[in-house]
Write a protein that holds these residues in place. Structure first.
Motif, PDB file in Angstrom:
ATOM      1  N   ARG A 132      -1.908   9.262 -10.901  1.00 28.69           N
ATOM      2  CA  ARG A 132      -2.797   9.560 -10.676  1.00 28.69           C
ATOM      3  C   ARG A 132      -3.729   8.015 -10.679  1.00 28.69           C
ATOM      4  O   ARG A 132      -4.525   7.535  -9.352  1.00 28.69           O
ATOM      5  CB  ARG A 132      -3.972  10.261 -11.310  1.00 28.69           C
ATOM      6  N   PHE A 133      -3.567   7.314 -10.713  1.00 22.38           N
ATOM      7  CA  PHE A 133      -3.547   5.954 -11.450  1.00 22.38           C
ATOM      8  C   PHE A 133      -2.630   5.074  -9.920  1.00 22.38           C
ATOM      9  O   PHE A 133      -3.363   4.710  -9.475  1.00 22.38           O
ATOM     10  CB  PHE A 133      -3.200   5.189 -12.639  1.00 22.38           C
ATOM     11  N   PHE A 134      -1.581   5.247  -9.515  1.00 22.71           N
ATOM     12  CA  PHE A 134      -0.683   4.214  -9.032  1.00 22.71           C
ATOM     13  C   PHE A 134      -0.810   4.992  -7.239  1.00 22.71           C
ATOM     14  O   PHE A 134      -1.403   4.872  -6.086  1.00 22.71           O
ATOM     15  CB  PHE A 134       1.137   5.009  -8.605  1.00 22.71           C
ATOM     16  N   ARG A 135      -1.685   6.601  -7.229  1.00 29.75           N
ATOM     17  CA  ARG A 135      -2.453   6.572  -5.943  1.00 29.75           C
ATOM     18  C   ARG A 135      -3.860   6.154  -5.631  1.00 29.75           C
ATOM     19  O   ARG A 135      -4.340   6.313  -4.599  1.00 29.75           O
ATOM     20  CB  ARG A 135      -2.339   8.622  -5.988  1.00 29.75           C
ATOM     21  N   LYS A 136      -4.409   6.158  -6.813  1.00 25.91           N
ATOM     22  CA  LYS A 136      -5.637   5.263  -6.649  1.00 25.91           C
ATOM     23  C   LYS A 136      -5.612   4.290  -5.883  1.00 25.91           C
ATOM     24  O   LYS A 136      -6.593   3.818  -5.153  1.00 25.91           O
ATOM     25  CB  LYS A 136      -6.443   5.516  -8.033  1.00 25.91           C
ATOM     26  N   LYS A 137      -4.773   3.665  -6.890  1.00 28.31           N
ATOM     27  CA  LYS A 137      -4.526   2.137  -6.346  1.00 28.31           C
ATOM     28  C   LYS A 137      -3.441   1.577  -4.833  1.00 28.31           C
ATOM     29  O   LYS A 137      -3.565   1.167  -4.593  1.00 28.31           O
ATOM     30  CB  LYS A 137      -3.626   1.502  -7.611  1.00 28.31           C
ATOM     31  N   LYS A 138      -3.555   3.326  -4.139  1.00 26.09           N
ATOM     32  CA  LYS A 138      -2.636   3.142  -2.945  1.00 26.09           C
ATOM     33  C   LYS A 138      -1.317   2.262  -2.866  1.00 26.09           C
ATOM     34  O   LYS A 138      -1.021   1.764  -2.258  1.00 26.09           O
ATOM     35  CB  LYS A 138      -3.081   3.290  -1.804  1.00 26.09           C
ATOM     36  N   LEU A 139      -1.041   3.069  -4.459  1.00 28.15           N
ATOM     37  CA  LEU A 139       1.118   2.193  -4.422  1.00 28.15           C
ATOM     38  C   LEU A 139       2.071   3.191  -4.447  1.00 28.15           C
ATOM     39  O   LEU A 139       3.278   2.821  -3.844  1.00 28.15           O
ATOM     40  CB  LEU A 139       0.851   1.186  -5.740  1.00 28.15           C
TER      41      LEU A 139
END
Length: 222
Positions: free
Chosen positions: A214-221
């Motif tokens: 979820r964190f990486f998707r929010k950061k669009k990584l």
């Protein structure tokens, strides 16, 4: 012919008596006998002795202060005997000798503690004669009551020793069964705790993975 039969009979009686004596010697080595113990009780503090005894066993003990060199007055002591469950079986204060007798109600460690009364500069020696089971039985009174002596009395002692050993083996068997049950319950609890710990670790790992995704998707990584 008659002389040969008498000789054989005498030889048989001798062998039987030797066997009885041998069995008695062996059994009385196995069965706990009377114990004589000397304790040095400090001027301040308590000295205790204990013995593990099964239930329904007669216990008889005498204790006495041993006079020291140059001591004309014997110091008084206090004594207390407790059962495995903490019940008070005997208690005396300011005595120089005493006796206690009881029949054990439960199996376990029976503790006898002694300490000095008042203020003293030196300790004192105490003698204890501790008898349990068959050794606490008054065989002279039994012999007079039953009107027996010699081989018959020894056979009765042998029977008592066999019964004492049988009861002790039953006590050990029950104790081993209880210990096995405790061990099995402990192993089961450890197994369930291990499974629960593994489950918690798997859940924590899954939550961490979900949070990182979820964190990486929010950061669009990703």
């Amino acid at each position: 012919m008659k002389s040969t039969m008498n000789s054989s009979s005498a030889t048989g009686m001798t062998i039987m008596m030797l066997l009885v004596f041998s069995c008695l010697t062996t059994l009385f080595v196995v069965v706990p006998q009377a114990e004589a113990v000397w304790l040095t009780i400090p001027s301040s503090g308590t000295k205790c002795i204990s013995e593990e005894i099964q239930s329904n066993v007669v216990v008889l003990a005498d204790y006495y202060v041993i006079p020291g060199e140059g001591h004309h007055h014997l110091p008084g002591i206090s004594a207390k005997v407790t059962s495995p469950y903490g019940n008070n079986l005997h208690q005396k204060e300011n005595v120089t000798q005493g006796q206690f007798a009881f029949t054990t109600a439960e199996g376990g460690n029976y503790v006898a503690c002694f300490w000095m009364d008042g203020h003293h500069q030196e300790g004192v020696s105490l003698g204890i004669e501790w008898k349990t089971g068959i050794s606490a039985k008054d065989w002279e009174s039994v012999a007079k009551k039953e009107k027996i002596e010699g081989v018959e009395l020894e056979l009765m002692k042998l029977e008592g020793a066999v019964q004492a050993i049988h009861q002790y083996l039953i006590y050990l068997k029950d104790k081993e069964a209880n210990m096995r049950q405790v061990s099995e319950r402990t192993n089961a609890r450890v197994a369930w705790f291990s499974i629960m710990s593994l489950g918690v670790c798997i859940m924590a790992a899954a939550l961490q993975l979900w949070y990182l995704k979820r964190f990486f998707r929010k950061k669009k990584l990703i």
